[in-house]
Design a protein around this motif. Structure first.
Motif, short mmCIF file in Angstrom:
data_model
loop_
_atom_site.label_atom_id
_atom_site.label_comp_id
_atom_site.label_asym_id
_atom_site.label_seq_id
_atom_site.Cartn_x
_atom_site.Cartn_y
_atom_site.Cartn_z
N PRO A 81 0.84 -1.21 0.00
CA PRO A 81 0.00 0.00 0.00
C PRO A 81 0.87 1.25 0.00
CG PRO A 81 -0.42 -1.37 1.96
CD PRO A 81 0.69 -2.00 1.20
N SER A 82 0.35 2.30 -0.62
CA SER A 82 1.10 3.56 -0.69
C SER A 82 0.14 4.73 -0.67
CB SER A 82 1.94 3.59 -1.97
OG SER A 82 2.63 4.81 -2.07
N SER A 83 0.37 5.67 0.20
CA SER A 83 -0.43 6.90 0.29
C SER A 83 -1.92 6.61 0.37
CB SER A 83 -0.13 7.82 -0.89
OG SER A 83 1.24 8.14 -0.94
N GLY A 84 -2.28 5.59 1.14
CA GLY A 84 -3.69 5.26 1.32
C GLY A 84 -4.29 4.40 0.22
N VAL A 85 -3.51 4.10 -0.82
CA VAL A 85 -3.98 3.26 -1.91
C VAL A 85 -3.57 1.82 -1.60
CG1 VAL A 85 -3.78 2.78 -4.39
CG2 VAL A 85 -3.74 5.15 -3.56
N PRO A 86 -4.52 0.88 -1.67
CA PRO A 86 -4.17 -0.51 -1.34
C PRO A 86 -3.23 -1.13 -2.39
CG PRO A 86 -6.43 -0.40 -2.15
CD PRO A 86 -5.92 1.02 -2.04
N SER A 87 -2.53 -2.17 -1.99
CA SER A 87 -1.66 -2.89 -2.92
C SER A 87 -2.52 -3.65 -3.92
CB SER A 87 -0.78 -3.87 -2.15
OG SER A 87 -1.57 -4.92 -1.63
N LEU A 88 -1.91 -4.05 -5.03
CA LEU A 88 -2.64 -4.86 -6.00
C LEU A 88 -3.06 -6.18 -5.38
CD1 LEU A 88 -0.56 -4.18 -9.24
CD2 LEU A 88 -2.81 -3.27 -8.63
N GLY A 89 -2.23 -6.74 -4.51
CA GLY A 89 -2.59 -7.97 -3.82
C GLY A 89 -3.83 -7.79 -2.96
N GLN A 90 -3.93 -6.64 -2.27
CA GLN A 90 -5.11 -6.36 -1.46
C GLN A 90 -6.36 -6.18 -2.33
OE1 GLN A 90 -3.37 -2.97 0.53
NE2 GLN A 90 -3.33 -4.07 2.48
N ILE A 91 -6.18 -5.49 -3.45
CA ILE A 91 -7.30 -5.30 -4.39
C ILE A 91 -7.75 -6.66 -4.93
CG2 ILE A 91 -7.93 -4.37 -6.66
CD1 ILE A 91 -6.03 -1.98 -5.98
N PHE A 92 -6.77 -7.51 -5.29
CA PHE A 92 -7.09 -8.84 -5.80
C PHE A 92 -7.90 -9.63 -4.77
CE2 PHE A 92 -6.33 -13.29 -6.64
CZ PHE A 92 -6.44 -13.38 -8.01
N LEU A 93 -7.46 -9.63 -3.52
CA LEU A 93 -8.16 -10.33 -2.46
C LEU A 93 -9.56 -9.77 -2.24
CD1 LEU A 93 -8.21 -12.38 -0.11
CD2 LEU A 93 -7.14 -10.62 1.31
N ASP A 94 -9.68 -8.45 -2.17
CA ASP A 94 -10.98 -7.81 -1.95
C ASP A 94 -11.97 -8.09 -3.08
OD1 ASP A 94 -9.97 -6.75 0.39
OD2 ASP A 94 -9.67 -4.73 -0.43
N ARG A 95 -11.49 -8.07 -4.31
CA ARG A 95 -12.39 -8.20 -5.47
C ARG A 95 -12.70 -9.64 -5.86
NH1 ARG A 95 -11.57 -3.65 -9.04
NH2 ARG A 95 -13.02 -4.65 -10.45
N THR A 96 -11.79 -10.58 -5.50
CA THR A 96 -12.00 -11.97 -5.92
C THR A 96 -12.26 -12.92 -4.76
OG1 THR A 96 -9.66 -12.63 -5.77
CG2 THR A 96 -10.40 -11.62 -7.86
N GLY A 97 -11.86 -12.52 -3.55
CA GLY A 97 -11.98 -13.41 -2.40
C GLY A 97 -10.88 -14.45 -2.32
N LEU A 98 -9.94 -14.41 -3.25
CA LEU A 98 -8.82 -15.36 -3.27
C LEU A 98 -7.54 -14.71 -2.80
CD1 LEU A 98 -9.29 -17.20 -6.69
CD2 LEU A 98 -9.84 -18.06 -4.41
N ASP A 99 -6.73 -15.48 -2.09
CA ASP A 99 -5.41 -15.02 -1.68
C ASP A 99 -4.53 -14.93 -2.92
OD1 ASP A 99 -2.96 -14.56 -0.48
OD2 ASP A 99 -2.77 -16.59 0.30
N PRO A 100 -3.94 -13.77 -3.21
CA PRO A 100 -3.14 -13.63 -4.43
C PRO A 100 -1.94 -14.59 -4.45
CG PRO A 100 -2.89 -11.70 -3.05
CD PRO A 100 -3.97 -12.52 -2.45
N ALA A 101 -1.34 -14.85 -3.31
CA ALA A 101 -0.20 -15.77 -3.27
C ALA A 101 -0.64 -17.18 -3.68
CB ALA A 101 0.42 -15.77 -1.89
N ALA A 102 -1.82 -17.60 -3.24
CA ALA A 102 -2.33 -18.92 -3.62
C ALA A 102 -2.66 -18.95 -5.11
CB ALA A 102 -3.55 -19.27 -2.79
N PHE A 103 -3.22 -17.87 -5.63
CA PHE A 103 -3.56 -17.78 -7.05
C PHE A 103 -2.30 -17.88 -7.92
CE2 PHE A 103 -3.88 -14.97 -10.79
CZ PHE A 103 -4.83 -15.67 -11.51
N LEU A 104 -1.24 -17.22 -7.50
CA LEU A 104 0.00 -17.20 -8.28
C LEU A 104 0.81 -18.48 -8.15
CD1 LEU A 104 0.99 -13.52 -7.55
CD2 LEU A 104 0.27 -14.45 -9.76
N GLY A 105 0.48 -19.30 -7.19
CA GLY A 105 1.18 -20.57 -7.02
C GLY A 105 2.06 -20.56 -5.79
N PRO A 106 2.64 -21.71 -5.47
CA PRO A 106 3.45 -21.82 -4.26
C PRO A 106 4.71 -20.96 -4.32
CG PRO A 106 3.66 -23.79 -5.58
CD PRO A 106 2.61 -22.95 -6.23
#
Length: 111
Positions: A81-106
């Protein structure tokens, strides 16, 4: 004396490339003088990616493992996150319900 960078294998990162200009998001697999190994995707269709994953069509996402030669790398950012803007990982989690690390693989094996 070695340079200590804040990047470690497994981190979520954003890479900006030149010639041609691209922005990639993914899991850092490795970083060395020759280049960057990344498992991720191009950010151009970001909204489409979020929609596909949210609707259960994640297999339609062009997820891949790439080596990016350092001469093409313009910038490498931690996905944070930067200047109040969430990270892409946080956006991915919020919008999809999936953990981005799990989506991208081990996480990579630190051989």
């Amino acid at each position: 004396m070695p340079l200590h960078l804040p990047f470690t294998p497994g981190d979520l990162v954003v890479v900006v490339l030149n010639a041609p200009r691209e922005r990639l998001w993914g899991r850092l697999l490795g970083l060395e003088a020759a280049g960057i190994a990344l498992r991720g995707l191009d950010l151009t269709p970001w909204e489409e990616v979020l929609t596909l994953v949210r609707t259960g069509d994640a297999d339609q996402v062009a997820l891949g493992t790439r080596f990016l030669p350092m001469h093409r790398v313009e910038a490498l950012y931690l996905d944070e996150p930067s200047s109040g803007v969430p990270s892409l990982g946080q956006i991915f989690l919020d919008r999809t319900g999936l953990d981005p690390a799990a989506f991208l693989g081990p996480a990579p094996d630190p051989r």
